[in-house]
Design an enzyme around this catalytic site. Sequence first.
Site, short mmCIF file in Angstrom:
data_model
loop_
_atom_site.label_atom_id
_atom_site.label_comp_id
_atom_site.label_asym_id
_atom_site.label_seq_id
_atom_site.Cartn_x
_atom_site.Cartn_y
_atom_site.Cartn_z
N PRO A 1 1.84 -13.89 5.52
CA PRO A 1 0.85 -14.37 6.04
C PRO A 1 -0.07 -14.52 5.45
O PRO A 1 -0.95 -13.80 4.93
CB PRO A 1 0.75 -14.48 7.58
CG PRO A 1 1.48 -13.17 7.49
CD PRO A 1 2.67 -13.68 6.22
N ASN A 2 -1.21 -15.88 5.01
CA ASN A 2 -2.79 -15.62 4.63
C ASN A 2 -2.53 -15.67 2.75
O ASN A 2 -3.84 -15.63 2.95
CB ASN A 2 -3.41 -14.65 4.91
CG ASN A 2 -3.85 -15.18 6.61
OD1 ASN A 2 -3.62 -15.90 7.23
ND2 ASN A 2 -2.85 -13.84 7.54
N ARG B 1 -9.38 -16.06 0.89
CA ARG B 1 -9.93 -14.69 1.32
C ARG B 1 -10.38 -13.72 1.01
O ARG B 1 -9.44 -13.05 -0.44
CB ARG B 1 -8.56 -14.69 2.09
CG ARG B 1 -7.14 -13.84 0.89
CD ARG B 1 -5.30 -13.85 1.82
NE ARG B 1 -5.78 -12.72 2.60
CZ ARG B 1 -4.81 -11.73 2.88
NH1 ARG B 1 -3.46 -11.65 2.31
NH2 ARG B 1 -4.91 -11.02 3.97
N TYR C 1 -8.38 -8.85 -2.81
CA TYR C 1 -6.99 -9.40 -3.80
C TYR C 1 -7.11 -10.25 -4.54
O TYR C 1 -7.09 -11.28 -5.17
CB TYR C 1 -6.56 -10.30 -2.29
CG TYR C 1 -6.47 -9.79 -1.30
CD1 TYR C 1 -5.43 -9.08 -1.17
CD2 TYR C 1 -6.46 -9.69 0.37
CE1 TYR C 1 -4.95 -8.04 0.35
CE2 TYR C 1 -6.62 -9.74 0.80
CZ TYR C 1 -5.54 -8.41 1.14
OH TYR C 1 -5.49 -7.78 2.11
N ASN D 1 6.74 -9.41 -0.36
CA ASN D 1 5.08 -8.88 0.44
C ASN D 1 5.05 -10.09 1.69
O ASN D 1 4.36 -10.71 1.74
CB ASN D 1 4.04 -9.84 -0.80
CG ASN D 1 2.82 -9.16 -0.48
OD1 ASN D 1 2.58 -8.95 0.92
ND2 ASN D 1 1.50 -9.53 -1.10
N ALA E 1 0.40 -9.19 6.52
CA ALA E 1 0.03 -8.67 7.62
C ALA E 1 1.75 -8.23 8.38
O ALA E 1 2.27 -7.40 9.06
CB ALA E 1 -0.89 -9.17 8.99
N GLU F 1 9.71 -4.12 -2.37
CA GLU F 1 8.25 -4.85 -1.70
C GLU F 1 6.91 -4.82 -3.03
O GLU F 1 6.95 -3.51 -3.96
CB GLU F 1 7.60 -3.51 -1.23
CG GLU F 1 6.82 -3.23 0.32
CD GLU F 1 6.59 -2.29 0.88
OE1 GLU F 1 6.89 -1.46 0.55
OE2 GLU F 1 6.16 -2.24 2.07
N HIS G 1 3.06 -4.99 -3.39
CA HIS G 1 1.27 -5.22 -2.18
C HIS G 1 0.44 -5.44 -2.97
O HIS G 1 0.55 -4.78 -4.23
CB HIS G 1 1.38 -4.45 -1.41
CG HIS G 1 2.01 -3.83 -0.39
ND1 HIS G 1 2.25 -5.43 0.38
CD2 HIS G 1 2.92 -3.05 0.24
CE1 HIS G 1 2.93 -5.03 1.92
NE2 HIS G 1 3.32 -3.28 1.48
N ARG H 1 -6.08 1.69 2.07
CA ARG H 1 -7.20 0.85 3.16
C ARG H 1 -7.01 1.26 4.50
O ARG H 1 -6.76 2.51 4.87
CB ARG H 1 -6.71 -0.28 2.89
CG ARG H 1 -7.00 -0.93 1.35
CD ARG H 1 -6.36 -2.44 1.67
NE ARG H 1 -6.75 -3.58 2.42
CZ ARG H 1 -6.34 -4.67 2.42
NH1 ARG H 1 -5.46 -5.06 1.91
NH2 ARG H 1 -7.11 -5.17 3.41
C1 DQA Z 1 -0.68 -7.22 0.94
C2 DQA Z 1 -1.21 -5.95 1.66
C3 DQA Z 1 -1.23 -6.45 3.55
O1 DQA Z 1 -1.91 -5.01 4.61
C4 DQA Z 1 -2.33 -7.80 3.93
O2 DQA Z 1 -2.06 -7.73 5.52
C5 DQA Z 1 -2.07 -8.76 3.32
C6 DQA Z 1 -1.59 -8.35 1.98
C7 DQA Z 1 -1.28 -6.94 -0.21
O3 DQA Z 1 -0.49 -8.32 -0.98
O4 DQA Z 1 -2.07 -6.29 -0.49
O5 DQA Z 1 -1.95 -9.52 3.60
O6 DQA Z 1 0.09 -7.48 1.46
#
Ligand code: DQA
Length: 142
Positions: free
Chosen positions: A9-10, A17, A22, A73, A76, A97, A99, A106
Site C-alpha cells: 500500500p501507498n 508521499r 521516499y 515490499n 505498511a 524483503e 524497504h 524510524r
Molecule cells: C516501506 C516502509 C514501511 O514502514 C512503510 O509503511 C512503507 C514503505 C519502505 O519501503 O521503506 O509504506 O516499506
Amino acid sequence: MKLLILNGPNLNLLGVREPEIYGRKTYADLENYIRAEALRLGCEVEIRQSNHEGELVDWIQQALGRVDGIVINPAAYTHTSVAILDALKAVSLPAVEVHLSDVDEREPFRRISYAGLACRKTFKSFGFEGYRMAMDFLCSDA
Ligand code: DQA
C-alpha cells in the site's frame, strides 16, 4: 528465472508521499528501474502493486508453480500482516524483503516485520537499489 515483484500500500504514491523519506521518483520510475535491472541480470519479472492485503495474499498464492522467487515490499503491511507472512510460508518460494527507507531508524513499530520472518534476506535503506540487490540475490544465491 522468473521473479514476482510485489509492492504494498501507498507505494503507488511514490514521488508524492513523504518525499523527504521516499524521494521524488515516482512508482512508474520504480517499475522502469526494476525492468531495466532485471534485463541486465537476465531475469524475467512480473511487477504488481496493491493497496489491499487480500490481493497481495492472492498474488503470493498464485505465484506457486509460476515463479522462482518473490521480492516483496509489503509497505505498511510489513508491520501488521500475519496473513502475508502465512502466505509466504505456505508457498515456500525463496523470498526477499525490500524497504526503500531504513525502517529500523524510524518509529519503533516499523522495527517489527512479520513478512521478514519468511524471507531469506532483507534489504532496507538502499532506495530503488534494494530491489536490484534483492533480484541479484535471488538470481545468483537462492
Ligand atoms: C516501506 C516502509 C514501511 O514502514 C512503510 O509503511 C512503507 C514503505 C519502505 O519501503 O521503506 O509504506 O516499506
